[in-house]
Write a protein that holds these residues in place. Structure first.
Motif, PDB file in Angstrom:
ATOM      1  N   LEU A  85       0.822  -1.207   0.000  1.00 17.79           N
ATOM      2  CA  LEU A  85       0.000   0.000   0.000  1.00 17.79           C
ATOM      3  C   LEU A  85       0.859   1.261   0.000  1.00 17.79           C
ATOM      4  N   LEU A  86       1.948   1.246   0.760  1.00 19.47           N
ATOM      5  CA  LEU A  86       2.846   2.394   0.772  1.00 19.47           C
ATOM      6  C   LEU A  86       3.480   2.609  -0.598  1.00 19.47           C
ATOM      7  N   ILE A  87       3.847   1.518  -1.256  1.00 19.62           N
ATOM      8  CA  ILE A  87       4.402   1.624  -2.610  1.00 19.62           C
ATOM      9  C   ILE A  87       3.373   2.220  -3.557  1.00 19.62           C
ATOM     10  N   MET A  88       2.106   1.839  -3.387  1.00 20.98           N
ATOM     11  CA  MET A  88       1.054   2.383  -4.226  1.00 20.98           C
ATOM     12  C   MET A  88       0.909   3.887  -4.022  1.00 20.98           C
ATOM     13  N   PHE A 131       0.667  11.884  -0.631  1.00 26.41           N
ATOM     14  CA  PHE A 131       1.902  12.358  -0.006  1.00 26.41           C
ATOM     15  C   PHE A 131       1.756  12.415   1.507  1.00 26.41           C
ATOM     16  N   GLY A 132       0.610  12.916   1.981  1.00 25.87           N
ATOM     17  CA  GLY A 132       0.392  13.017   3.417  1.00 25.87           C
ATOM     18  C   GLY A 132       0.411  11.664   4.099  1.00 25.87           C
ATOM     19  N   THR A 133      -0.148  10.656   3.450  1.00 33.76           N
ATOM     20  CA  THR A 133      -0.146   9.300   4.019  1.00 33.76           C
ATOM     21  C   THR A 133       1.275   8.772   4.149  1.00 33.76           C
ATOM     22  N   TYR A 134       2.058   8.973   3.112  1.00 36.51           N
ATOM     23  CA  TYR A 134       3.447   8.493   3.140  1.00 36.51           C
ATOM     24  C   TYR A 134       4.233   9.178   4.265  1.00 36.51           C
TER      25      TYR A 134
END
Length: 254
Positions: A85-88, A131-134
């Motif tokens: 999910l982070l890669i996505m 971006f905020g999630t990452y």
């Protein structure tokens, strides 16, 4: 850094004859707000200002909320498929807007949201939240597990942990994201130009680009438009400068 802004401000208050006689670097012999007034009335700048503030403010708040919820699940919840999910989310940041414009245009047409401010708010809320999630996931990934375990022993549920523990600790980072999301969305041009066709729905950046492309303005009015277009973003940045500074330096000293 301030020199270009000062030149724009000086030329915005000149008359066309003064600009023609003394050039862009000469001091104005008389202060004139005619260029500012003419541009404001020509493009209905008050409506454009409201549209940009509404879209940028809504995107900033919604994207921060989505980022926090996503990061809480990924950084603290440690759900399955976390790395994928982070890669996505990272890949979503690398996609150019030119590659997204046709699918977004087609989908907005299909659901009846084309040429509405809501469509732009939805699109940029999702884009900015990637971006905020990452960023928040990397912050919450190092959240002290002892605090979370103590909260669970006291009977706190997942929502209690989020609102009473994680959210207060994350406020400085969320403040930084709020400022960035607002300014980034305010400066967006390409997608709003495609998605907002009606004059009453257009943003400040779109109205500046469209009007200048029509070769309808003299040099003083062009500078007036540039000044009015960038001034709200600068004021917003100055108002929240302390929040931005606190968010960047948080964690530097324990």
């Amino acid at each position: 850094m301030l020199a270009p802004f000062a030149v724009v401000a000086l030329n915005a208050v000149k008359t066309p004859s003064d600009y023609a006689a003394h050039g862009p670097l000469g001091l104005p012999h008389a202060i004139s707000f005619q260029g500012l007034s003419d541009f404001w009335n020509r493009v209905d700048f008050g409506q454009k200002l409201f549209n940009s503030a509404l879209i940028s403010g809504s995107v900033a708040v919604i994207a921060c909320a989505l980022s926090l919820l996503n990061a809480y699940a990924l950084g603290i919840g440690r759900i399955k498929g976390r790395v994928a999910l982070l890669i996505m989310f990272i890949m979503a940041q690398t996609l150019p807007q030119e590659a997204l414009v046709y699918p977004l245009y087609y989908l907005s047409k299909q659901v009846g949201l084309y040429d509405t401010r809501l469509s732009v708010i939805i699109v940029f809320s999702v884009i900015q939240s990637a971006f905020g999630t990452y960023l928040l996931t990397s912050v919450l990934g190092s959240f002290p597990r002892e605090v979370l375990e103590a909260a669970k022993l006291d009977g706190a549920g997942k929502w209690d942990v989020l609102w009473r523990i994680v959210l207060p600790v994350s406020r400085p980072t969320l403040g930084v994201l709020l400022v960035f999301f607002f300014i980034w969305t305010w400066n967006e041009f390409f997608l709003p130009m495609v998605m907002l066709l009606s004059n009453g729905n257009q943003t400040v950046s779109v109205s500046l680009g469209v009007l200048q492309g029509q070769n309808m303005m003299d040099a003083t009015m062009t500078n007036a438009s540039a000044l009015l277009g960038i001034l709200p973003a600068i004021l917003f940045f100055l108002i929240f400068q302390r929040t931005l500074t606190r968010g960047i330096t948080v964690g530097a000293v324990k």
